[in-house]
Every structure is written in structure tokens, then in C-alpha cells.
Design a protein around this motif. Structure first.
Motif, short mmCIF file in Angstrom:
data_model
loop_
_atom_site.label_atom_id
_atom_site.label_comp_id
_atom_site.label_asym_id
_atom_site.label_seq_id
_atom_site.Cartn_x
_atom_site.Cartn_y
_atom_site.Cartn_z
N ALA A 197 0.84 -1.21 0.00
CA ALA A 197 0.00 0.00 0.00
C ALA A 197 0.87 1.25 0.00
O ALA A 197 0.59 2.21 -0.73
N GLU A 239 2.69 1.40 -3.51
CA GLU A 239 1.78 1.83 -4.58
C GLU A 239 1.41 3.30 -4.43
O GLU A 239 1.28 4.03 -5.42
N ALA A 298 2.03 5.85 -7.41
CA ALA A 298 0.88 6.57 -7.98
C ALA A 298 1.06 8.07 -7.80
O ALA A 298 0.76 8.85 -8.70
N LEU A 317 2.47 -1.05 -10.70
CA LEU A 317 1.49 -1.38 -9.66
C LEU A 317 1.23 -2.88 -9.62
O LEU A 317 1.12 -3.48 -8.54
N GLU A 353 1.77 -5.03 -6.46
CA GLU A 353 0.59 -5.75 -5.95
C GLU A 353 0.89 -7.24 -5.79
O GLU A 353 0.32 -7.91 -4.93
N SER A 362 -5.62 4.25 -9.18
CA SER A 362 -4.61 3.98 -8.16
C SER A 362 -5.26 3.75 -6.80
O SER A 362 -4.88 2.84 -6.05
N LEU A 363 -6.25 4.60 -6.47
CA LEU A 363 -6.91 4.40 -5.17
C LEU A 363 -7.57 3.03 -5.10
O LEU A 363 -7.50 2.35 -4.05
N ALA A 364 -8.18 2.60 -6.19
CA ALA A 364 -8.81 1.29 -6.19
C ALA A 364 -7.77 0.20 -5.97
O ALA A 364 -7.98 -0.76 -5.21
N MET A 365 -6.62 0.36 -6.63
CA MET A 365 -5.52 -0.61 -6.49
C MET A 365 -5.06 -0.67 -5.04
O MET A 365 -4.85 -1.76 -4.48
N ILE A 366 -4.88 0.50 -4.42
CA ILE A 366 -4.40 0.53 -3.03
C ILE A 366 -5.48 0.01 -2.09
O ILE A 366 -5.21 -0.76 -1.17
N SER A 398 -7.49 -2.14 -2.62
CA SER A 398 -7.65 -3.59 -2.70
C SER A 398 -6.92 -4.29 -1.56
O SER A 398 -7.38 -5.31 -1.06
N MET A 449 -12.80 7.86 0.48
CA MET A 449 -12.04 6.63 0.21
C MET A 449 -11.18 6.26 1.42
O MET A 449 -11.13 5.10 1.85
#
Lengths: 95, 95, 95, 95, 95, 95, 95, 95, 95, 95, 95, 95, 95, 95
Positions: free
Chosen positions: C27, C30, C34, C59, C63, D58-62, D64, E61
Motif C-alpha cells: 500500500a 503503490e 501513484a 502497480l 501488488e 490507483s486508489l482502487a488498487m491501493i 484492494s 475513500m
């Protein structure tokens, strides 16, 4: 809890800790070196080949400390002299 | 609490710790390298291909330390020589 | 406290720790990548597509270390070989 | 203290720790990405839509990684295979 | 010390820790995002509405990870399946 | 040491820890946001009202995580369901 | 060691820890906000009144988290419901 | 080890920890505010009186968290309600 | 191990920890303030007297938190009410 | 293990910890102040005497916290009232 | 648990910790040196050979501390004098 | 385990910890002061004598905290009043 | 567990920790010095020989602390006076 | 476990910890000073001799804290007064 059990448990725990703690330093160090290499290439594209060569030698040098840890972990799992001695002793005691 | 139980418990705990601690360093290192690569491409778009290549080699190098940890964790869960020896010993004792 | 109980307790504890500690590094990494990508796009809007592509590859790479942890946690909960062996042993003892 | 009690206690403790530790990294990483996005929009308002899109991906990736933790915590509370097995075993013993 | 007491104690402790540790990351992350938003508005007052919108989406978020923790804590206090099972078991034993 | 005593002790300890650890993050986050707001007002006095409004919304958002902790601590002290259940159980046992 | 003694000891310890840990975050956050306010006044003396007002609102907001901790500590020392219940129980037992 | 001894020991330990941990945050926060005030006066000597006044209000605000801790420590040493109750109980038992 | 011994041991340990932990924050805070004062004097020698006065007021304010700790440590060593009570109790028991 | 032994052991341990932990903060704070003084003298050699005087007052102020710790450590070793009381008590018991 | 078992367990644990902790410092230090070397070459390509030579001498110097650790770990696993003595003692006792 | 043994063990442990922890702060502080002195001399070679004098006074001041620790460690090893008292007591008991 | 076993175990553990912890500081310090040397050579290639000489003297100085640790570890493994005394004592007891 | 064994074990452990922890601070401090010296020489080559002299005095000063630790460790291994006393006592007891 027998001696065999203790040695097996400690070997497992140590192998895992060795390889995971041993990954922190090299990963951070390589990240730093690589990040600076990228910045240097962007600044001086003509020297890209010299920079790449220096980077790869440095990465190999840093990686070597991670490999020491991996080697020790593998020795502890697959070629552990203390475990072998303990197994032989247990076999002798039960023989 | 038998030897088998101890070895199983330690193997589970170690596998988890190995892979989770082993993820911290590489993730941070890769984040740093990638972040610098993006900055370098923005600064020198013409060298994008050289930068990408260097980035991917570096990421692979850094990722390798995470993979060492994953490999050790998998070995501890699915190919643990101490567990096999303990299972055989238990089978022999109960045979 | 039986062996079954110990293995279950350790598996639960390890699964949780693995996935939560394994989330910290990725986290943060990333977030760094980002954040730099956004800064790079603002600086060089023309290279947005190259930057996005490099960002997404990075990413995914970062990930992957989080996914290793998630996979190990899922294995520990739903496909734990030590638990299966212990359940079989308990069934055999009680059979 | 029965096996059931131990498994319940460990499950509760682990669920809480998983979700709370798992919130630290993503929250910090998202804070960093969002903060940089705001700075980038202020610097290059014309690229606001590209920046927003990249930010949300990016927020969605983080996020996750936080969701992995939440999922594991929910599984431990409401669909815990070890608890189910222990409850069945206790029912069988008392049946 | 009965099973009921253990489960109650662990639930109380975990609920508190979950919500307090879960507050650290989001609070810091939101502070960072908000601080950058203020700086961005001061720098580019014309883009204030775009910046506010992006800020509020980001805060929501980030806040979501704190809400996960709050939800888990509330579940542990008011809808704890392990506690319910233990209460029923105690009632059955005493019935 | 009775169950009542344990639950009371854990509730007291948890309430205190929850509210004190839960104060660290929000206090730091609010300090950061407020500090940046002051800097932004000094830089762009004309946008003071927009900045104040954004600051207060952000502070409320951040304060919410501290309030979650305060609410949980108050519930643990004054409306603790586990304590009520234990008191009733003790009353029933002594009735 | 009676229940009364345990509850008293835990209450004392928790009250102290709550108020001391709860002082760290607000003190640092207020220091940051105040320091930035001084810098802002030096930079823009004409906006001193707006800056002071914003500073005092922010300080009050941050101080509130310290006050939560102080309130909880005072409740634990002087209006502790668990202590009252334990004293009554002891009186009833000795009555 | 009697209840009186435990309460006395815990009170002493907590009083010391409270006042010493409670000194760290305010001291650092005041150091930061004072350091920035000196820098601001050097930069804008004409605003020295406004800056001094703002500094002293801020220092008082920050000092208040240290005073909360000092007050709690003094209460624990010289006006501890739990100690008084325990002394009375001991006197009653020995009366 | 008598109550007297425990109280003496805890008092000694707490006095030392209080004064040593209580020295860290003020020393760092004063170092920061003094360092900035020197920088400010070098930058604006004409304001040296104002700066010195502000520095000394600030140092006194910061030093006060160290003095709280020293006072508590001295009270614990030379005027400890719990020790006095314990000595009297021991004298009464032996009288 | 007699009370005398415990008090002696705790006094030794506390004296050492007090003086060593108490040395960290002042040493760092003095290092910072001295370093800034050197930088200031290099920048403004004409104000060297004012700077030296301010530096020495500040160093004395910071050193005072280290001296508090040293004084407490010396009191604990050479003028420990608890030790004296315990020695007298032991002499009285053996007299 | 026999002396042999203890010595084996401690040797395994120490070998792993030695090599893994010993990898952190050198990896970070080499990463820093290499990163600066790349930056220096980009800045002054003409001095690349001098820089490379200095870098390699420095890397060798830093690597030496990692090698000390590796050597000690290898000695502990394969040439441990305490283990040899214990094995001989055990053989003598059983002879 | 006699009192003599405990006092000896604690004295040895404390002496070592005192001198080693007491070396960290001064070494870092002196490093900082010396590093700034070198930078200042390079910037203002004419003031080298003033700078050297100020540096040496500062180093002596900082070194004093390390010397406090060394003195306490030497007292604990070679002039420990508690050890002397314990030796005399042991001699008297055996006399 | 005999005295011999304890001394062997502690010696092994201490030797490993000494050399691994002792490698962290020197490796980081040498990394910093080397990195600055490379930067200095790039900035002032004419002074390369002076810089190299100063660097090597400094590296030797820093390396010396790592060598102290290595020497102590080697003494503990191969020339441990306590082990020799214990072996002699055991031989005498068994003689 | 005899007193002799305890004292030997503690001496070994303390000697190792003393020298290894005592190496961290000086190594970092020397690294900082040396790194700044190199930067200063590059900036002002004419003052190289003054800078070298100041550097070597500073390094000696910093090294002194490492030497204090080494001296204490050597005293604990080879001239430990507590060990000598214990050996004499053991000889007397066995005489």
C-alpha cells in the motif's frame, strides 16, 4: 517435547526469519540504487551504458547479502548438520 | 502437545511471517524505483525505452528477494522435510 | 488443549497477520508510485499514455507481493495440509 | 479452557488486528496519492480529467489491499472453517 | 475463568484496539490530503471546486478504512457470533 | 479472580487505551491540516473564506475517527453488554 | 489479591497511561499549528487577526482530543462504575 | 502481597510514568513553536509584539497537556481515592 | 518479599525512569529552540536582545516539564506517602 | 531472595539506566545547538561573542537535564533512603 | 531437554539471525554508495573510471561487515567448538 | 541463587548497558557538531580559530554526558557500595 | 541443564548478535562516507587524491568499530575464559 | 544453576551487547563527520590541512565513546572482579 522436535521447530522458524529479514535490506538498497540509476540516465542519456554497467555490478553486490541469507536458510532446511546428528542419535538410541 | 503438533504450528506461523515480512522491503523498494522511473520518463521522454528496460531489470532483481521468501514459505507448507520426518517417525511409532 | 486446537488457532492467527502485515508495504509502495505518476503527468501531459502504462506495470508488480500474502492466507484457511493431516489423525485415533 | 473457547478468542483477536493493521498502510498510501493528485491538478488544471482517472485507478488498487484484510476478517468471524469443524466435533462428542 | 469470560474479555480488548489503531492511519492520511488541498486552493483559487470535489472523494475513500474498523468493532461488541454461541452453550449446559 | 473482575479490568484498560491511542492520529492529522491552512491563508488572503470552509470540513472528517474511539470507550464504560450479561449471570447464580 | 484490588490497580494504571499517551499527539499537533501560525504572521502581518482566529479554532479542535483523554481518566478515578459495583458487591458480601 | 501494597506500587509507578511520558510531547511541541517564533521575529522584527503574544498563548495551550499529566500524577500520589478506600478497608478489617 | 520491599523497589525504579525519560523531550526541545535562536541572531543581529529574551522565556517554559519530572522523582525518593504509610504499618505490626 | 538483595539490585539497575537514558536527549540537543552555533558564526563572524554567550547559556540549560539524571543516579547509589531503612531493619531483626 | 539439544537449537537460531541482521546494514550502505556513484557519473562522466574504482573499494569495505557475519554463521553451523565439545562429552558419558 | 550472585549479575549487566547506551547520544551529537564545524570552516576559513575553539568547548560539553555514564559504570564495577555491603554481610554470616 | 550448556549457549548467541548488530552502524556510516566521497570527487576531480586518502582513513576508523565486535565474537567462540574455567571445573568434578 | 554459571553467562552476554551497541553511535557519528569533511575539502581544497586536522580530532573524540565500550567489555571478560570473587568463594567452599 523431544530434542528432535525442538531442533526441527527452531530450524523452520530460523529459516523463515532469515530469508524474510534478509530481504528487507537488499530490497530497499536495490530500490535506492535503481531509482538513482533511472534518474541519472534521464539526466545524462549518453552515459547510459556506463551507468547500466555500474548499476548491475552494484545490484549484484547488494543481492549477494540476500543470497547469503537464502543459502543459510536452504542449509538449515536441507543440509542441517545438527538435525542429521540428532536423527542419528535418535536412531542409535532406538536401534 | 506432540512433536507433530509443534512442527505443524511452527511451520504455519513461519510460512505466514516469512511471506508477509518478506513483502515489506520489496514493495517499498519497487515503489521507489517505479516512482523514480515515472519521474525520469516525464523529464526525458526520448529515453523512455532505455528507462523502461532498466526499470524492468531492476524490478525483477528486487522482486527476486520477495520470491525467495515465497519459495521458502511454499517449501515450509508443502515440502517440509522436518514434517515428513516427523510423520514417518509417528507412523513408525504407531506401526 | 489438543493438537487440533493449536493448529487451528495458529492458522487463524497467522492468516490474519500475514494478510495485514503484507498490506502495509504494497500500500505504501503503490501510494508512492501513484503519487509520482500524477506529478509526472501534470509535468508532462503529452507522455500520459507512456506514464500510465509504466505505472500500471509497476502497480501490478508491487501488488504481486500483496497477492503472495493473500494466497498464503487463503491456503492456511482453506487448504491447510497440516490441518488436514491432523484431522485425519484425529479421525483415525477416534475410528 | 476448551478448544472451542481458544478458537473463538483467537478468531476475535485476529479479526480485529487484521482489519486495524490492514488499515494503516492503505490509508497512508491513499493519503499520499490523493495529496499529490490535488497538487497536480492545481499545477495543471487542463489535465484534471486524466489526473482524476489515474487517481481513481490507483486508489482502487491501493484500497484492494485493505479489502483483502476486511475479507479475511469477515471470513474469520462469519465463515471460519476451523470454528465450524470444532463446533461439529463438540456436537459429536456431546451427541 | 470460564470460556464466557475469556470471550467477553477478548472481545472488549479487540474492539478497543481495532478502533483505536484503525484511527491512526486514516487520520494521518486525511490530514495529509486536506493539507495539500488547502495548499492547492491557495495556489490555484480558480480550480477550487474541482479540488474540493477530488478532496471529498479521496477523504471518503480513506475514511472507508476507518469505517471497516468501526464496523468490525461494533460487530464484536453487539453481534458477536462466538459470544452468542458461547451463551447458548452455557444456557444449554445449565438448562 | 472472578469473571466479573476480569471483565471490569479489561473494560477499564481498553477504554483508556482506546481513547488515548485514538487521540494520537487525529491530533497529528489536524495539526498538519491546520498548519497548512494558516500557511495558505498567509499566501492567499483573498481565499480565506474558501480555505476556512475546506479546513473545517476536513477537521470534522478527521475528528470523526477520534470520536469513533471516544464512543467505543464510553460504550465500554457505561453500556458494556458483556458486563451486563456477567452481572446478570452473577445475580442469577447468587439469586 | 481480591477483585477490588485488581480493579483499583487497573484503574490507576489506565488513568495515568490515558492522560500521558493522550498528551503526546495534541502537544505535537498544536506545536506544529502554532509554529506555522507564527511563520504565517511574520510573512503576512496584515492578516494577523484572521490567522489568530483560525489558529485558536484549530487549537481548540486539537485540544479536544486531549480533553477526551482527561475526561476518561477523571471518570476512571472519580466515577468508575466498575469500582462502584465492586464496592457494593464487597459490602453486600460482608454485610 | 496485600492489596494495599499492590495499590501503592501501581500508584507510584503510574505517577512517574504519567509525568515523564506526558513531558515528551509538550516539550517537543513547545520547542518547535518557540523555534519558529524566533525565526519569525528575526524575519519580521516589527511584528515582534504580535508574535510574542501568539507564542505565549500557544505555549500555554501546549503546556496545558503537560499540566493535565502533572495533576493526575499529584492526584495519584496525594489524593488517591482507591488508596483511601483500601486504607479504610484495612483499618476496618484490623479494627 | 514484603510490601515494604516492593514499595521501595518500585519507588527507586520509578524515580529513575521518571527523571531520565523526562529529560529526553525537554533536552531535544531546548536544543531545537536554542539552535534556531542562534540562527536568528546571526541573521538579524540588531534584534539580539528581543531574541534572547524570547529564547529564555521559552527555555524556562520547556524546562518546566523537566522540572515536573524531577519534582515527582524527588517526592518519590524523599517524601513518598505510600512508603511512610507502609513504614508506619510495619512499625505498628511489630510494635 | 531477601528484601535487601532486591533493593540493591533495583538501585543498581535504575542508576545505570537513569544516567544512560538521561544522556541521550541532552547529547543530541547540545549537538544540535552547537552545530547551529558553528554555522551561525561562519555566517556572521562579527556576532561571534553574542553567539558564544547565547550558546553557552543554552548548553548549560540543556546540560541541566543530564545533571538531574546524574544527581538521581548518585543519590540512588550513595544516599538511598530505602536502602538505609532496609539495612537498619535488617540490623534490628538480627540485633 | 539435553545440553546437546540446547546448543544445537541456539546455534541454528543464532546463525540465521546473524546472517539476516548482518545483511541489513551493508545492503542499505551499499545501496547508498552505489546510488551516489551513479549520480556522480551522470554529473561528471569524464571521471567515471576514478569513481568506479572508489566505488568498488568502498563496496568491498562495506561488504566486509556482511562477510564477518557470514563467516560467524558458517563457523556456528559447521565448525562450532561448543558443539564439538558437547558431542565429545555426550560420547564420553555414553561410552 | 544467592543475593551475592544477583547483585553481581545486575552490576555487570547494568555497567555494560550504561556505557553502551550512553555512547549513542554523545557519538551522534558530536558527529553532528563536528560535521557542521567542518562545513563552517570550509565556508569561512578566516574564522577557523574561533570555530575550532567553539567546537572543542561544545565537544567537551557533549562528551561530559558520556563520561557520566562511564563513571557510573566504573563505580558499579569497582566501587559498588551494595556489593561491598553484601560481601560483608556474607562474611558476617559465615564468620 | 548444566552450567556448561548455559555458557555454551550464551556464548554462541552473544557471538552472533555482537557481530551482526555491530555490522549495522559501520556499514551505514561507511556507506554515507563513501557516497559523499563519490559526490565530492565528481564535484572537484582535481582533489581526487586528497579525497581518496581522507576517505580511506575515515573508512579505516569506522571499520575499527566493526572489528572490535568481530574480535569480541572471535574471543567468545575460540578463547572464552569462562568456558575454559567451566570445562576445567567439570573435568575436576568428574576427575 | 550455580552463581558461577550465572555470572559467567551475564558477563558474556553483556560484553557482547556492550561492544555491539556501543559501535552503532560512533560509526554513524564518524560517518557523518567524515562525509562532511569530504564535502568540505571538495568545496575548499585550500583548507584541506585545517579540515583534516579538525576531522581527526573529532574522529578521535567520537571514537573515544566506542573505546569506553570496548574497555568495559574487555574488563568484563578478562578482569571481572565479580567473577574473581565468585571463583574464590567457590574455591573456599570446596577447600
Amino acid at each position: 517435547m523431544t530434542d528432535l522436535g525442538i531442533i526441527a521447530a527452531i530450524s523452520i522458524l530460523t529459516a523463515g526469519l532469515t530469508v524474510s529479514f534478509g530481504a528487507i535490506g537488499p530490497a530497499l538498497g536495490e530500490g535506492r540504487a535503481a531509482s538513482q540509476a533511472l534518474s541519472a540516465i534521464a539526466q545524462q542519456p549518453d552515459a547510459a551504458s556506463t551507468l547500466s554497467r555500474t548499476l548491475f555490478v552494484s545490484l549484484a553486490m547488494i543481492e549477494s547479502t540476500a543470497i547469503y541469507c537464502f543459502v543459510v536458510a536452504m542449509i538449515l532446511i536441507f543440509a542441517n548438520p545438527f538435525w542429521n546428528a540428532a536423527v542419528e542419535a535418535a536412531a542409535a538410541a532406538g536401534g
